[in-house]
Design a protein around this motif. Structure first.
Motif, PDB file in Angstrom:
ATOM      1  N   ALA A   1       0.895  -1.152   0.209  1.00 25.69           N
ATOM      2  CA  ALA A   1       0.157  -0.234  -0.175  1.00 25.69           C
ATOM      3  C   ALA A   1       0.482   1.339  -0.077  1.00 25.69           C
ATOM      4  O   ALA A   1       2.132   1.577   0.588  1.00 25.69           O
ATOM      5  CB  ALA A   1      -1.041  -0.204   1.323  1.00 25.69           C
ATOM      6  N   SER A   2       0.057   2.082  -0.322  1.00 23.33           N
ATOM      7  CA  SER A   2       1.042   3.307  -0.879  1.00 23.33           C
ATOM      8  C   SER A   2      -0.019   4.427   0.009  1.00 23.33           C
ATOM      9  O   SER A   2      -1.276   4.638  -0.201  1.00 23.33           O
ATOM     10  CB  SER A   2       1.551   3.814  -2.277  1.00 23.33           C
ATOM     11  N   GLY A   3       0.632   6.175   0.165  1.00 19.61           N
ATOM     12  CA  GLY A   3      -0.174   7.157   0.886  1.00 19.61           C
ATOM     13  C   GLY A   3      -0.368   7.151   2.429  1.00 19.61           C
ATOM     14  O   GLY A   3      -0.296   5.846   3.216  1.00 19.61           O
ATOM     15  N   SER A   4      -0.386   8.230   3.220  1.00 22.89           N
ATOM     16  CA  SER A   4      -0.533   8.603   3.887  1.00 22.89           C
ATOM     17  C   SER A   4      -1.989   8.163   4.544  1.00 22.89           C
ATOM     18  O   SER A   4      -3.218   7.764   3.783  1.00 22.89           O
ATOM     19  CB  SER A   4      -0.491  10.260   4.507  1.00 22.89           C
ATOM     20  N   THR A   5      -2.055   7.492   5.661  1.00 19.62           N
ATOM     21  CA  THR A   5      -3.488   7.615   6.352  1.00 19.62           C
ATOM     22  C   THR A   5      -4.059   8.482   7.213  1.00 19.62           C
ATOM     23  O   THR A   5      -5.390   8.413   7.206  1.00 19.62           O
ATOM     24  CB  THR A   5      -3.650   5.551   7.142  1.00 19.62           C
ATOM     25  N   GLY A   6      -3.144   9.428   7.348  1.00 20.10           N
ATOM     26  CA  GLY A   6      -3.778  10.914   8.536  1.00 20.10           C
ATOM     27  C   GLY A   6      -2.751  11.561   9.159  1.00 20.10           C
ATOM     28  O   GLY A   6      -0.843  11.197   8.613  1.00 20.10           O
ATOM     29  N   ASP A   7      -2.958  11.698   9.945  1.00 15.04           N
ATOM     30  CA  ASP A   7      -1.570  12.432  10.938  1.00 15.04           C
ATOM     31  C   ASP A   7      -0.753  11.635  11.335  1.00 15.04           C
ATOM     32  O   ASP A   7      -0.877  10.477  11.213  1.00 15.04           O
ATOM     33  CB  ASP A   7      -2.621  13.950  12.122  1.00 15.04           C
ATOM     34  N   ALA A   8      -0.296  12.619  12.123  1.00 16.95           N
ATOM     35  CA  ALA A   8       0.983  11.865  12.767  1.00 16.95           C
ATOM     36  C   ALA A   8       0.957  10.551  13.724  1.00 16.95           C
ATOM     37  O   ALA A   8       1.551   9.546  13.602  1.00 16.95           O
ATOM     38  CB  ALA A   8       2.267  12.665  13.235  1.00 16.95           C
ATOM     39  N   VAL A   9      -0.153  10.817  14.420  1.00 19.09           N
ATOM     40  CA  VAL A   9      -0.432   9.750  15.320  1.00 19.09           C
ATOM     41  C   VAL A   9      -1.015   9.042  14.782  1.00 19.09           C
ATOM     42  O   VAL A   9      -0.801   7.281  15.262  1.00 19.09           O
ATOM     43  CB  VAL A   9      -1.766  10.111  16.551  1.00 19.09           C
TER      44      VAL A   9
ATOM     45  N   ALA B   1       0.549  -0.851  14.166  1.00 19.40           N
ATOM     46  CA  ALA B   1       0.872  -1.298  14.735  1.00 19.40           C
ATOM     47  C   ALA B   1      -0.589  -1.815  15.843  1.00 19.40           C
ATOM     48  O   ALA B   1      -0.676  -3.460  16.168  1.00 19.40           O
ATOM     49  CB  ALA B   1       0.850  -0.072  17.077  1.00 19.40           C
ATOM     50  N   LEU B   2      -1.983  -1.553  15.251  1.00 17.92           N
ATOM     51  CA  LEU B   2      -3.024  -1.987  14.973  1.00 17.92           C
ATOM     52  C   LEU B   2      -2.621  -3.287  14.454  1.00 17.92           C
ATOM     53  O   LEU B   2      -3.406  -4.893  14.899  1.00 17.92           O
ATOM     54  CB  LEU B   2      -4.087  -1.312  14.921  1.00 17.92           C
ATOM     55  N   LEU B   3      -2.282  -3.542  12.986  1.00 18.86           N
ATOM     56  CA  LEU B   3      -2.214  -4.011  12.575  1.00 18.86           C
ATOM     57  C   LEU B   3      -1.355  -5.524  12.858  1.00 18.86           C
ATOM     58  O   LEU B   3      -1.466  -7.100  12.672  1.00 18.86           O
ATOM     59  CB  LEU B   3      -2.033  -3.911  10.537  1.00 18.86           C
ATOM     60  N   LEU B   4      -0.127  -5.207  13.298  1.00 16.57           N
ATOM     61  CA  LEU B   4       0.574  -6.137  14.059  1.00 16.57           C
ATOM     62  C   LEU B   4      -0.133  -6.988  14.973  1.00 16.57           C
ATOM     63  O   LEU B   4       0.289  -8.240  14.966  1.00 16.57           O
ATOM     64  CB  LEU B   4       2.213  -5.059  14.859  1.00 16.57           C
ATOM     65  N   ARG B   5      -1.298  -6.223  15.834  1.00 16.84           N
ATOM     66  CA  ARG B   5      -1.335  -6.904  16.789  1.00 16.84           C
ATOM     67  C   ARG B   5      -2.964  -8.172  16.851  1.00 16.84           C
ATOM     68  O   ARG B   5      -3.622  -7.773  17.349  1.00 16.84           O
ATOM     69  CB  ARG B   5      -1.826  -6.439  18.125  1.00 16.84           C
ATOM     70  N   ALA B   6      -2.933  -7.065  15.099  1.00 15.72           N
ATOM     71  CA  ALA B   6      -5.077  -7.729  14.560  1.00 15.72           C
ATOM     72  C   ALA B   6      -4.584  -9.461  15.008  1.00 15.72           C
ATOM     73  O   ALA B   6      -4.015  -9.914  14.718  1.00 15.72           O
ATOM     74  CB  ALA B   6      -4.886  -7.607  13.986  1.00 15.72           C
TER      75      ALA B   6
ATOM     76  N   VAL C   1      -5.323  -0.319   2.951  1.00 14.70           N
ATOM     77  CA  VAL C   1      -4.141  -0.123   4.306  1.00 14.70           C
ATOM     78  C   VAL C   1      -6.440  -0.082   4.484  1.00 14.70           C
ATOM     79  O   VAL C   1      -6.912   1.079   3.958  1.00 14.70           O
ATOM     80  CB  VAL C   1      -4.491   1.485   4.942  1.00 14.70           C
ATOM     81  N   PRO C   2      -6.504  -0.983   4.965  1.00 15.07           N
ATOM     82  CA  PRO C   2      -7.882  -1.299   5.925  1.00 15.07           C
ATOM     83  C   PRO C   2      -8.389  -0.304   6.141  1.00 15.07           C
ATOM     84  O   PRO C   2      -8.395   0.437   7.199  1.00 15.07           O
ATOM     85  CB  PRO C   2      -8.596  -2.373   6.404  1.00 15.07           C
ATOM     86  N   ALA C   3     -10.154   0.561   5.360  1.00 17.86           N
ATOM     87  CA  ALA C   3     -10.345   1.552   5.883  1.00 17.86           C
ATOM     88  C   ALA C   3     -10.472   1.202   7.273  1.00 17.86           C
ATOM     89  O   ALA C   3     -10.773   2.281   8.334  1.00 17.86           O
ATOM     90  CB  ALA C   3     -11.462   1.443   4.868  1.00 17.86           C
ATOM     91  N   GLU C   4     -11.269   0.291   7.570  1.00 19.73           N
ATOM     92  CA  GLU C   4     -11.820   0.049   9.142  1.00 19.73           C
ATOM     93  C   GLU C   4     -10.931   0.223  10.397  1.00 19.73           C
ATOM     94  O   GLU C   4     -10.473   0.871  11.291  1.00 19.73           O
ATOM     95  CB  GLU C   4     -12.498  -1.703   9.897  1.00 19.73           C
TER      96      GLU C   4
ATOM     97  N   HIS D   1      -9.850   2.971  12.699  1.00 23.48           N
ATOM     98  CA  HIS D   1     -10.356   2.636  14.100  1.00 23.48           C
ATOM     99  C   HIS D   1      -8.646   3.587  14.566  1.00 23.48           C
ATOM    100  O   HIS D   1      -9.214   4.416  15.384  1.00 23.48           O
ATOM    101  CB  HIS D   1      -9.710   0.987  14.341  1.00 23.48           C
ATOM    102  N   ALA D   2      -7.841   3.971  14.033  1.00 18.02           N
ATOM    103  CA  ALA D   2      -6.954   4.958  14.708  1.00 18.02           C
ATOM    104  C   ALA D   2      -6.699   6.065  14.778  1.00 18.02           C
ATOM    105  O   ALA D   2      -6.344   7.123  15.107  1.00 18.02           O
ATOM    106  CB  ALA D   2      -5.855   4.460  13.787  1.00 18.02           C
ATOM    107  N   SER D   3      -7.682   6.797  13.583  1.00 13.67           N
ATOM    108  CA  SER D   3      -7.628   7.615  13.825  1.00 13.67           C
ATOM    109  C   SER D   3      -8.712   8.792  15.298  1.00 13.67           C
ATOM    110  O   SER D   3      -8.701  10.315  14.842  1.00 13.67           O
ATOM    111  CB  SER D   3      -8.640   8.383  12.568  1.00 13.67           C
ATOM    112  N   VAL D   4      -9.154   8.031  15.615  1.00 14.18           N
ATOM    113  CA  VAL D   4      -9.913   8.268  16.649  1.00 14.18           C
ATOM    114  C   VAL D   4      -8.463   8.257  17.879  1.00 14.18           C
ATOM    115  O   VAL D   4      -8.948   8.740  19.253  1.00 14.18           O
ATOM    116  CB  VAL D   4     -11.020   7.411  17.347  1.00 14.18           C
ATOM    117  N   ALA D   5      -7.933   7.769  17.444  1.00 14.19           N
ATOM    118  CA  ALA D   5      -6.811   7.499  18.876  1.00 14.19           C
ATOM    119  C   ALA D   5      -6.467   9.397  19.661  1.00 14.19           C
ATOM    120  O   ALA D   5      -6.744  10.040  18.877  1.00 14.19           O
ATOM    121  CB  ALA D   5      -4.834   7.035  18.045  1.00 14.19           C
ATOM    122  N   ASN D   6      -6.302   8.733  21.119  1.00 13.62           N
ATOM    123  CA  ASN D   6      -6.089  10.669  21.666  1.00 13.62           C
ATOM    124  C   ASN D   6      -6.073  10.180  22.752  1.00 13.62           C
ATOM    125  O   ASN D   6      -5.698   9.374  23.594  1.00 13.62           O
ATOM    126  CB  ASN D   6      -6.633  11.979  21.417  1.00 13.62           C
ATOM    127  N   GLY D   7      -4.614  10.730  23.109  1.00 14.15           N
ATOM    128  CA  GLY D   7      -4.245  10.511  24.879  1.00 14.15           C
ATOM    129  C   GLY D   7      -3.422  11.462  25.347  1.00 14.15           C
ATOM    130  O   GLY D   7      -2.616  13.094  24.010  1.00 14.15           O
TER     131      GLY D   7
END
Length: 266
Positions: free
Chosen positions: A11-19, A26-31, A235-238, A242-248
């Protein structure tokens, strides 16, 4: 050339912001399950980031380093792979190589050496770039298998994460190092108490001025496609959603968040 394999996705292309960009692998690794055996994501980052490691968190200067990065306008994230701090913006290319087979699962020099040799071949083919494998004196995020130009300045670094479900081998290629990236590497290194030879910071465009991040990303994408027999995917849209709501808290800790918010089993 390897036979193309539908379980090896590229896959190519950014998926969003830095986080988001750092949470996705990390999500794909632990799927708990996946339809692919290997997945490579090559992208140009959207925004500036300082990616810390778990080792950096042990420095008494981590709070000051985070403040320095924020003052410079950089997102601060504790990435999943190891190593030490790296800073980048859209002048870089990031390669995340996920593997669920046994061939790359074991940490150690062999994996780093094989990837470094392949990456050097790509860089040398881009033009008049004297790419070499090896650490240079005083480099940031020092490593035996860093890639430098002419034995003088570091341009590529890699780090690895291995879990029960697979491995993540992540690489940052510095193509055009902006003044703000150079300054934040210097200032954050100072805050963390790391030795740094400032002249060791460079990008490929310092030696081949015509190179762009997009051209370098395309070259690595083509290399992975042919060398590993990969097919184009996404990169799977789901996963992105899921990653795009990460915050902390800042610096945002990727592993802590992904353990608390795993992908649902499918």
């Amino acid at each position: 050339m390897n036979t193309f394999d539908q379980t090896r996705l590229l896959a190519s292309g950014s998926t969003g912001d830095a986080v988001t960009e750092l949470v996705v692998p990390a999500l794909l690794l632990r799927a708990p399950s996946a339809s692919w055996s290997q997945f490579v994501h090559v992208y140009v980052p959207q925004g500036p980031a300082v990616a810390f490691s778990g080792r950096d968190l042990r420095s008494p200067g981590i709070a000051a380093a985070t403040e320095v990065a924020h003052a410079a306008g950089f997102a601060t994230v504790v990435r999943s792979p190891g190593g030490r701090m790296v800073a980048y913006d859209s002048g870089a290319v990031v390669i995340d190589h996920l593997d669920r087979t046994t061939g790359i699962r074991h940490p150690g020099g062999a994996t780093f050496a094989a990837n470094a040799e392949s990456h050097v071949r790509v860089l040398r083919a881009l033009g008049d770039v004297d790419a070499r494998v090896g650490e240079v004196d005083g480099e940031y995020c020092p490593g035996e298998y860093s890639i430098n130009v002419g034995g003088v300045a570091k341009v590529v670094g890699s780090a690895q994460r291995v879990t029960a479900t697979g491995s993540l081998f992540s690489t940052v290629v510095q193509v055009s190092v902006s003044d703000r990236v150079r300054a934040v590497i210097e200032d954050v290194s100072d805050a963390l108490g790391y030795d740094l030879r400032r002249s060791s910071i460079a990008g490929l465009a310092d030696y081949a001025p015509a190179l762009t991040s997009q051209e370098v990303a395309a070259a690595f994408t083509a290399d992975y496609r042919t060398r590993l027999g990969m097919v184009d995917g996404k990169v799977p849209a789901e996963v992105v959603a899921h990653a795009s709501v990460a915050n902390g808290p800042s610096p945002f800790h990727v592993d802590d968040w992904t353990r608390a918010h795993p992908l649902p089993a499918t």
